[in-house]
Design a protein around this motif. Structure first.
Motif, short mmCIF file in Angstrom:
data_model
loop_
_atom_site.label_atom_id
_atom_site.label_comp_id
_atom_site.label_asym_id
_atom_site.label_seq_id
_atom_site.Cartn_x
_atom_site.Cartn_y
_atom_site.Cartn_z
N UNK A 151 0.79 -1.23 -0.26
CA UNK A 151 -0.11 0.02 0.16
C UNK A 151 0.84 1.21 -0.10
N UNK A 152 1.99 1.04 0.83
CA UNK A 152 2.96 2.26 0.68
C UNK A 152 3.55 2.57 -0.48
N UNK A 153 3.82 1.68 -1.26
CA UNK A 153 4.53 1.74 -2.33
C UNK A 153 3.60 2.38 -3.57
N UNK A 154 2.25 2.02 -3.44
CA UNK A 154 1.36 2.42 -4.34
C UNK A 154 1.07 3.84 -3.87
N UNK A 155 1.12 4.11 -2.97
CA UNK A 155 0.97 5.73 -2.46
C UNK A 155 2.21 6.59 -3.05
N UNK A 156 3.54 5.94 -2.98
CA UNK A 156 4.46 6.51 -3.32
C UNK A 156 4.45 6.81 -4.94
N UNK A 157 4.00 5.59 -5.63
CA UNK A 157 4.17 5.90 -7.01
C UNK A 157 3.19 6.89 -7.62
N UNK A 158 2.02 7.16 -6.57
CA UNK A 158 1.21 8.25 -6.87
C UNK A 158 1.48 9.39 -6.42
N UNK A 159 2.55 9.59 -5.80
CA UNK A 159 3.19 10.85 -5.07
C UNK A 159 2.01 11.10 -4.00
N UNK A 160 1.53 10.35 -3.39
CA UNK A 160 0.57 10.58 -2.23
C UNK A 160 1.20 9.93 -0.79
N UNK A 161 2.66 10.53 -0.51
CA UNK A 161 3.07 9.83 0.70
C UNK A 161 2.30 10.49 1.83
#
Length: 65
Positions: free
Chosen positions: A16-26
């Motif tokens: 889930x974290x990697x997905x957020x990072x890829x979407x630039x939503x840290x």
């Protein structure tokens, strides 16, 4: 030190974290989770940006497989 059960939960959360990072939503990643992933050396701060480490990438790919 994290127990094996804690590590299993962290591994699941990493996707889930990697997905957020890829979407630039840290900002969507809870701070306590960031702290735990940084302490495991799966994430790190680079120039103010949250990034996967080599270990984090390896674990992420293991979770995808």
């Amino acid at each position: 030190m994290a127990t094996s059960q804690d590590l299993d939960v962290l591994r699941e959360s990493l996707r889930t974290c990697v997905d957020a990072l890829h979407r630039r939503r840290a900002s969507e990643i809870p701070e306590p989770l960031i702290d735990r992933l940084v302490s495991q050396r799966w994430l790190e701060w680079r120039g103010g940006a949250l990034c996967l480490t080599e270990d984090g990438q390896r674990i992420y790919w293991q979770e995808l497989a």
